[in-house]
Design an enzyme around this catalytic site. Structure first.
Site, PDB file in Angstrom:
ATOM      1  N   ASP A  45     -28.286 -10.987  15.891  1.00 12.78           N
ATOM      2  CA  ASP A  45     -29.253  -9.989  17.120  1.00 12.78           C
ATOM      3  C   ASP A  45     -29.831 -11.208  18.107  1.00 12.78           C
ATOM      4  O   ASP A  45     -30.262 -10.761  19.080  1.00 12.78           O
ATOM      5  CB  ASP A  45     -30.253  -9.380  16.411  1.00 12.78           C
ATOM      6  CG  ASP A  45     -31.445 -10.040  15.673  1.00 12.78           C
ATOM      7  OD1 ASP A  45     -31.268 -11.175  15.597  1.00 12.78           O
ATOM      8  OD2 ASP A  45     -32.072  -9.354  15.130  1.00 12.78           O
ATOM      9  N   SER A  46     -29.364 -12.410  17.836  1.00  7.50           N
ATOM     10  CA  SER A  46     -29.656 -13.289  18.910  1.00  7.50           C
ATOM     11  C   SER A  46     -28.813 -12.974  20.148  1.00  7.50           C
ATOM     12  O   SER A  46     -29.086 -13.436  21.242  1.00  7.50           O
ATOM     13  CB  SER A  46     -28.897 -14.673  18.562  1.00  7.50           C
ATOM     14  OG  SER A  46     -27.799 -14.670  17.720  1.00  7.50           O
ATOM     15  N   ASP A  84     -26.089  -8.818  11.868  1.00  2.30           N
ATOM     16  CA  ASP A  84     -27.575  -8.404  11.713  1.00  2.30           C
ATOM     17  C   ASP A  84     -27.987  -7.042  11.767  1.00  2.30           C
ATOM     18  O   ASP A  84     -27.331  -6.128  12.546  1.00  2.30           O
ATOM     19  CB  ASP A  84     -28.293  -8.909  12.893  1.00  2.30           C
ATOM     20  CG  ASP A  84     -28.653 -10.366  12.570  1.00  2.30           C
ATOM     21  OD1 ASP A  84     -28.976 -10.801  11.363  1.00  2.30           O
ATOM     22  OD2 ASP A  84     -28.824 -11.157  13.251  1.00  2.30           O
ATOM     23  N   LYS A 112     -27.141  -8.369   7.428  1.00  6.02           N
ATOM     24  CA  LYS A 112     -28.494  -9.484   7.217  1.00  6.02           C
ATOM     25  C   LYS A 112     -29.619  -8.619   7.616  1.00  6.02           C
ATOM     26  O   LYS A 112     -29.714  -8.100   8.451  1.00  6.02           O
ATOM     27  CB  LYS A 112     -28.119 -10.864   7.974  1.00  6.02           C
ATOM     28  CG  LYS A 112     -29.317 -11.606   7.967  1.00  6.02           C
ATOM     29  CD  LYS A 112     -28.696 -13.380   8.256  1.00  6.02           C
ATOM     30  CE  LYS A 112     -28.890 -13.325  10.034  1.00  6.02           C
ATOM     31  NZ  LYS A 112     -29.940 -12.968  10.638  1.00  6.02           N
ATOM     32  N   GLU A 114     -34.077  -9.283   8.023  1.00  2.00           N
ATOM     33  CA  GLU A 114     -35.035 -10.351   7.964  1.00  2.00           C
ATOM     34  C   GLU A 114     -36.473  -9.955   7.273  1.00  2.00           C
ATOM     35  O   GLU A 114     -36.608  -8.755   7.327  1.00  2.00           O
ATOM     36  CB  GLU A 114     -35.651 -10.702   9.049  1.00  2.00           C
ATOM     37  CG  GLU A 114     -34.344 -11.262  10.263  1.00  2.00           C
ATOM     38  CD  GLU A 114     -34.793 -11.371  11.649  1.00  2.00           C
ATOM     39  OE1 GLU A 114     -35.975 -11.472  11.857  1.00  2.00           O
ATOM     40  OE2 GLU A 114     -33.914 -11.909  12.416  1.00  2.00           O
ATOM     41  N   GLU A 181     -34.386 -20.061   7.912  1.00  3.01           N
ATOM     42  CA  GLU A 181     -34.518 -20.853   9.428  1.00  3.01           C
ATOM     43  C   GLU A 181     -35.783 -21.477   9.439  1.00  3.01           C
ATOM     44  O   GLU A 181     -36.744 -20.953   9.202  1.00  3.01           O
ATOM     45  CB  GLU A 181     -34.515 -19.485  10.328  1.00  3.01           C
ATOM     46  CG  GLU A 181     -34.717 -19.900  11.812  1.00  3.01           C
ATOM     47  CD  GLU A 181     -34.194 -18.850  12.942  1.00  3.01           C
ATOM     48  OE1 GLU A 181     -33.693 -18.033  12.168  1.00  3.01           O
ATOM     49  OE2 GLU A 181     -34.476 -19.383  13.998  1.00  3.01           O
TER      50      GLU A 181
END
Ligand code: KIV
Length: 264
Positions: A45-46, A84, A112, A114, A181
């Site tokens: 999602d960057s 993501d 993925k 978070e 991270e």
């Protein structure tokens, strides 16, 4: 490149063989990375920051991820492709399943998510329903407004202990991969040796099983800023294929990240 699965990553962890991965978003670059045998790709999602020009990842939607996952899969049929789950797309385990189904159907091999220990139920539900899960811990960019910025995590003893407990709990819940991270290298090393599943680091030193960077950073073309732990590999190699190859080689040999790109 032969088709890469989670079993390859598990085997490499057991053998102490390091691997590289990269966040990428379209078919052409995915093909470049596949041609250099990059085993793991991430539709991150960057993309909200490097493609859409936002200051954070919060505006990214499930539709965006589905679109880019389809594109990347076309360029890289054989990589293990993670995607993501965007901000607020996995608030409940049920919502997570619905959105993960769309993402998996667009070509991903794994999603993925978070967070922290609160992910246990979601990981259980997804994995019971045959969706492989990578958990992203430490600095979790979707929580930037709670964290008060993109800050190093796990510096305090209690935070570090909590991160280790969380990693073990999520492994027990069924997670098959961890992305860590922006945590101190010693903590990343401790977590990596404590869990059986592979750990991929970003800004987490060179003792993790794998490394990941954002594609735009290895080519030095990020719109907003270049994190201190990233490195421009294009500068020293002069073309994108060689830059990708050098990144992979330096990760596999343990030369990247070096001290300059490590958080102590
Ligand atoms: O969104 C992303 O690209 C990521 C990586 C930087 C790990 O989550």
């Amino acid at each position: 490149m032969k088709r890469i699965t989670i079993n390859d990553l598990m085997k490499w962890k057991r053998e102490g063989k390091k691997f590289a991965s990269i966040a990428t978003y379209d078919a052409s670059f995915a093909q470049v990375f596949e041609s250099q045998e990059m085993p793991v790709l991430l539709v991150g999602d960057s993309l909200g920051m490097v493609l859409q020009g936002e200051n954070d990842t919060l505006a990214v939607t499930v539709d965006d991820i589905v679109y880019h996952t389809r594109c990347v899969r076309k360029g890289s049929p054989n990589s293990l492709l993670m995607a993501d789950m965007p901000f607020m797309s996995y608030v409940t385990p049920e919502e997570a399943c619905e959105n993960a189904a769309r993402i998996m159907r667009s070509g991903a091999n794994m999603v993925k998510i978070e967070g922290g220990e609160w992910l246990v139920d979601t990981v259980k539900k997804l994995t019971e329903r045959s969706v492989p899960v990578c958990v992203h811990l430490g600095l979790t960019p979707q929580a930037v407004n709670v964290l008060g910025g993109y800050k190093i995590q796990g510096r305090e003893q209690d935070q570090a202990e909590q991160l280790l407990r969380t990693s073990l709990a999520l492994q027990s819940a069924g997670a098959q991969l961890i992305v860590l991270e922006c945590v101190p290298a010693a903590l990343a090393a401790k977590i990596t040796e404590s869990v059986d599943i592979p750990v991929i680091g970003i800004g987490a030193g060179n003792q993790t099983d794998g490394q990941i960077l954002v594609m735009h950073d290895i080519f030095g073309i990020s719109a907003n800023y270049m994190p201190k732990f990233s490195k421009n590999f294009l500068e020293e190699t002069g073309n994108i294929h060689k830059a990708a190859a050098k990144y992979i080689a330096d990760v596999c040999s343990g030369h990247f990240p070096d001290e300059k790109h490590t958080i102590a």
